[in-house]
Design a protein around this motif. Structure first.
Motif, mmCIF file in Angstrom:
data_model
loop_
_atom_site.group_PDB
_atom_site.id
_atom_site.type_symbol
_atom_site.label_atom_id
_atom_site.label_comp_id
_atom_site.label_asym_id
_atom_site.label_seq_id
_atom_site.Cartn_x
_atom_site.Cartn_y
_atom_site.Cartn_z
ATOM 1 N N PRO A 67 -22.142 -42.564 -34.923
ATOM 2 C CA PRO A 67 -20.992 -41.864 -35.515
ATOM 3 C C PRO A 67 -21.295 -40.555 -36.249
ATOM 4 C CG PRO A 67 -21.027 -44.202 -36.140
ATOM 5 C CD PRO A 67 -22.365 -43.863 -35.565
ATOM 6 N N VAL A 68 -22.531 -40.298 -36.605
ATOM 7 C CA VAL A 68 -22.779 -39.123 -37.461
ATOM 8 C C VAL A 68 -22.543 -37.830 -36.665
ATOM 9 C CG1 VAL A 68 -25.292 -38.862 -37.093
ATOM 10 C CG2 VAL A 68 -24.288 -38.237 -39.282
ATOM 11 N N THR A 69 -21.943 -36.839 -37.342
ATOM 12 C CA THR A 69 -21.514 -35.611 -36.654
ATOM 13 C C THR A 69 -22.449 -34.440 -36.976
ATOM 14 O OG1 THR A 69 -20.165 -34.895 -38.516
ATOM 15 C CG2 THR A 69 -19.092 -36.343 -36.885
ATOM 16 N N MET A 70 -22.302 -33.368 -36.216
ATOM 17 C CA MET A 70 -23.065 -32.139 -36.482
ATOM 18 C C MET A 70 -22.768 -31.631 -37.893
ATOM 19 S SD MET A 70 -25.330 -30.767 -34.559
ATOM 20 C CE MET A 70 -25.463 -29.203 -35.379
ATOM 21 N N ASP A 71 -21.489 -31.611 -38.268
ATOM 22 C CA ASP A 71 -21.135 -31.088 -39.596
ATOM 23 C C ASP A 71 -21.816 -31.896 -40.704
ATOM 24 O OD1 ASP A 71 -19.633 -29.076 -38.535
ATOM 25 O OD2 ASP A 71 -17.694 -30.054 -38.863
ATOM 26 N N GLU A 72 -21.842 -33.226 -40.535
ATOM 27 C CA GLU A 72 -22.495 -34.064 -41.558
ATOM 28 C C GLU A 72 -24.000 -33.800 -41.582
ATOM 29 O OE1 GLU A 72 -19.503 -37.928 -41.667
ATOM 30 O OE2 GLU A 72 -20.905 -37.742 -40.003
ATOM 31 N N MET A 73 -24.604 -33.657 -40.412
ATOM 32 C CA MET A 73 -26.049 -33.391 -40.353
ATOM 33 C C MET A 73 -26.371 -32.054 -41.027
ATOM 34 S SD MET A 73 -27.550 -35.992 -38.952
ATOM 35 C CE MET A 73 -29.180 -35.296 -38.780
ATOM 36 N N ILE A 74 -25.544 -31.059 -40.784
ATOM 37 C CA ILE A 74 -25.790 -29.729 -41.373
ATOM 38 C C ILE A 74 -25.657 -29.792 -42.899
ATOM 39 C CG2 ILE A 74 -24.874 -27.356 -41.551
ATOM 40 C CD1 ILE A 74 -26.352 -27.784 -38.937
ATOM 41 N N HIS A 75 -24.648 -30.519 -43.370
ATOM 42 C CA HIS A 75 -24.426 -30.681 -44.815
ATOM 43 C C HIS A 75 -25.704 -31.223 -45.485
ATOM 44 C CE1 HIS A 75 -22.188 -31.844 -48.445
ATOM 45 N NE2 HIS A 75 -22.788 -33.006 -48.362
ATOM 46 N N HIS A 76 -26.303 -32.256 -44.873
ATOM 47 C CA HIS A 76 -27.500 -32.866 -45.464
ATOM 48 C C HIS A 76 -28.743 -31.990 -45.241
ATOM 49 C CE1 HIS A 76 -25.871 -36.741 -46.865
ATOM 50 N NE2 HIS A 76 -24.933 -36.467 -45.974
ATOM 51 N N ALA A 77 -28.797 -31.322 -44.090
ATOM 52 C CA ALA A 77 -29.937 -30.429 -43.817
ATOM 53 C C ALA A 77 -30.016 -29.338 -44.886
ATOM 54 C CB ALA A 77 -29.799 -29.816 -42.428
ATOM 55 N N LYS A 78 -28.865 -28.801 -45.266
ATOM 56 C CA LYS A 78 -28.836 -27.731 -46.285
ATOM 57 C C LYS A 78 -29.441 -28.208 -47.600
ATOM 58 C CE LYS A 78 -24.776 -25.024 -44.961
ATOM 59 N NZ LYS A 78 -23.350 -24.828 -45.235
ATOM 60 N N ALA A 79 -29.096 -29.438 -47.995
ATOM 61 C CA ALA A 79 -29.613 -29.986 -49.257
ATOM 62 C C ALA A 79 -31.126 -30.151 -49.173
ATOM 63 C CB ALA A 79 -28.946 -31.324 -49.558
ATOM 64 N N VAL A 80 -31.614 -30.643 -48.033
ATOM 65 C CA VAL A 80 -33.058 -30.840 -47.844
ATOM 66 C C VAL A 80 -33.772 -29.492 -47.882
ATOM 67 C CG1 VAL A 80 -34.803 -31.548 -46.139
ATOM 68 C CG2 VAL A 80 -32.836 -33.033 -46.620
ATOM 69 N N ALA A 81 -33.198 -28.497 -47.239
ATOM 70 C CA ALA A 81 -33.832 -27.170 -47.191
ATOM 71 C C ALA A 81 -33.941 -26.567 -48.596
ATOM 72 C CB ALA A 81 -33.054 -26.249 -46.265
ATOM 73 N N ARG A 82 -32.983 -26.896 -49.481
ATOM 74 C CA ARG A 82 -33.058 -26.381 -50.851
ATOM 75 C C ARG A 82 -34.201 -27.036 -51.622
ATOM 76 N NH1 ARG A 82 -27.190 -25.911 -50.306
ATOM 77 N NH2 ARG A 82 -26.897 -28.097 -50.820
ATOM 78 N N GLY A 83 -34.609 -28.263 -51.213
ATOM 79 C CA GLY A 83 -35.633 -29.000 -51.965
ATOM 80 C C GLY A 83 -37.047 -28.808 -51.452
ATOM 81 N N ALA A 84 -37.208 -28.484 -50.171
ATOM 82 C CA ALA A 84 -38.557 -28.450 -49.571
ATOM 83 C C ALA A 84 -38.889 -27.055 -49.079
ATOM 84 C CB ALA A 84 -38.622 -29.430 -48.407
ATOM 85 N N LYS A 85 -39.987 -26.531 -49.578
ATOM 86 C CA LYS A 85 -40.368 -25.161 -49.217
ATOM 87 C C LYS A 85 -41.609 -25.105 -48.339
ATOM 88 C CE LYS A 85 -36.921 -23.724 -51.431
ATOM 89 N NZ LYS A 85 -35.713 -23.733 -50.600
ATOM 90 N N ASN A 86 -42.434 -26.141 -48.356
ATOM 91 C CA ASN A 86 -43.697 -26.098 -47.607
ATOM 92 C C ASN A 86 -43.674 -26.884 -46.306
ATOM 93 O OD1 ASN A 86 -44.784 -24.582 -49.683
ATOM 94 N ND2 ASN A 86 -45.505 -26.392 -50.776
ATOM 95 N N ALA A 87 -43.018 -28.029 -46.317
ATOM 96 C CA ALA A 87 -43.010 -28.895 -45.132
ATOM 97 C C ALA A 87 -42.250 -28.227 -43.989
ATOM 98 C CB ALA A 87 -42.365 -30.232 -45.479
ATOM 99 N N LEU A 88 -42.662 -28.546 -42.771
ATOM 100 C CA LEU A 88 -41.893 -28.142 -41.587
ATOM 101 C C LEU A 88 -40.608 -28.966 -41.604
ATOM 102 C CD1 LEU A 88 -41.955 -26.685 -38.720
ATOM 103 C CD2 LEU A 88 -42.740 -28.897 -37.849
ATOM 104 N N LEU A 89 -39.464 -28.310 -41.440
ATOM 105 C CA LEU A 89 -38.175 -29.014 -41.537
ATOM 106 C C LEU A 89 -37.564 -29.175 -40.143
ATOM 107 C CD1 LEU A 89 -36.718 -27.209 -44.692
ATOM 108 C CD2 LEU A 89 -38.065 -29.312 -44.566
#
Ligand code: KIV
Length: 288
Positions: A67-89
């Protein structure tokens, strides 16, 4: 939480993962769906963070990942990108975001980089995905493949079950892996397949293999962070090691809070704000 500052490290790239394979150094990947987890993973030094579509099950409470959608994935990806600067995302392409046409797949993969702050994408499937992988790679977007147990095909597979246990199925998987490498994948997730087959594939492939339930001979490992932390308690896959029992700890803390509020123990003076006594006295004096 101790992970308060972003470490001044070096950004991991898809090339770094290939170099680790060449040097025989193990690659570590974990999932994240939010800012604090991404920050802690980055500070702990994981090589890559996967914003997995396991989000559907371990965070959003669905029965499976469909059931998970592109919009939901992008919403969470943005939060992760704000927290991680070194790891490959790495953003995990959700069900139907890449199966309909190569053009839609490229557009959706592009959203992960352009809007979600990811460095690469992952998608599930074997030879039938070769064209799609090649199209995304041609657009300049790195792709990680995923074969073996592919959860988006849960209905076709008849459940979340181990794969490639016969010589015939193993041969097909080997062909899938070689085709995905040829199509341009920079790495390949091997999920729930026999350990000796995963070891054999790891030797045959030039790109790194990342195992989950695939034994110790792969170039790296990935786990769903909620399984590792013991937060997702509906079921734990046999291959997921729990390094903590945070689900139990959370429940204990919530029970303590409920009990302390009910008995008046919380908030104590230590957790309360008081007015200077003279201000309080002045207020009471001038009341009508
Ligand atoms: O969605 C996910 O978390 C995954 C991992 C299990 C590899 O695909």
């Amino acid at each position: 939480m101790s992970a308060t500052a972003l470490p001044a490290g070096k950004k991991t790239t898809t090339l770094t993962l290939g170099q680790k394979k060449e040097r025989g150094e193990k690659i570590t990947i974990l999932t994240a769906y939010d800012y604090p987890t991404a920050l802690a993973l980055d500070t702990a030094g994981v090589d890559a963070i996967l914003v997995g579509d396991s989000l559907a099950m371990v965070v959003l409470g669905y029965e499976n990942t469909l059931p998970v959608t592109m919009d939901e994935m992008i919403h969470h990806a943005k939060a992760v990108a704000r927290g991680a600067k070194n790891a490959l995302l790495i953003g995990d392409m959700p069900f139907l975001s890449y199966q309909i046409s190569a053009a839609e797949a490229v557009a959706n993969a592009g959203r992960f980089l352009q809007q979600g702050g990811m460095d690469a994408v992952k998608l599930e499937g074997g030879q039938e995905r070769a064209e799609t992988v090649a199209a995304i790679v041609r657009a300049g977007i790195p792709v990680m493949g995923h074969v073996g147990l592919t959860p988006q095909s849960v209905h076709q597979l008849g459940g979340f079950r181990a794969q490639a246990k016969t010589a015939q199925a193993a041969r097909r998987l080997l062909q899938d892996a070689l085709t995905l490498q040829e199509a341009g994948c920079f790495a390949l997730v091997l999920e729930a397949i026999p350990a000796e087959l995963a070891g054999y594939l790891t030797q045959k492939l030039q790109i790194p293999t990342i195992g989950i339930g695939a034994g110790a001979q792969t170039d790296g490992q990935v786990l769903v962070t909620h399984d590792l932390l013991g937060i997702f308690q509906r079921f734990t896959p046999k291959f997921a090691k729990q390094y903590a029992h945070l689900g139990d700890e959370m429940e204990k803390a919530f029970r303590a809070y409920v009990a302390e509020v009910q008995t008046g123990q919380f908030p104590s003076p230590q957790h309360s704000l008081l007015m200077p006594p003279e201000e309080w006295a002045a207020l009471l004096e001038n009341q009508p």
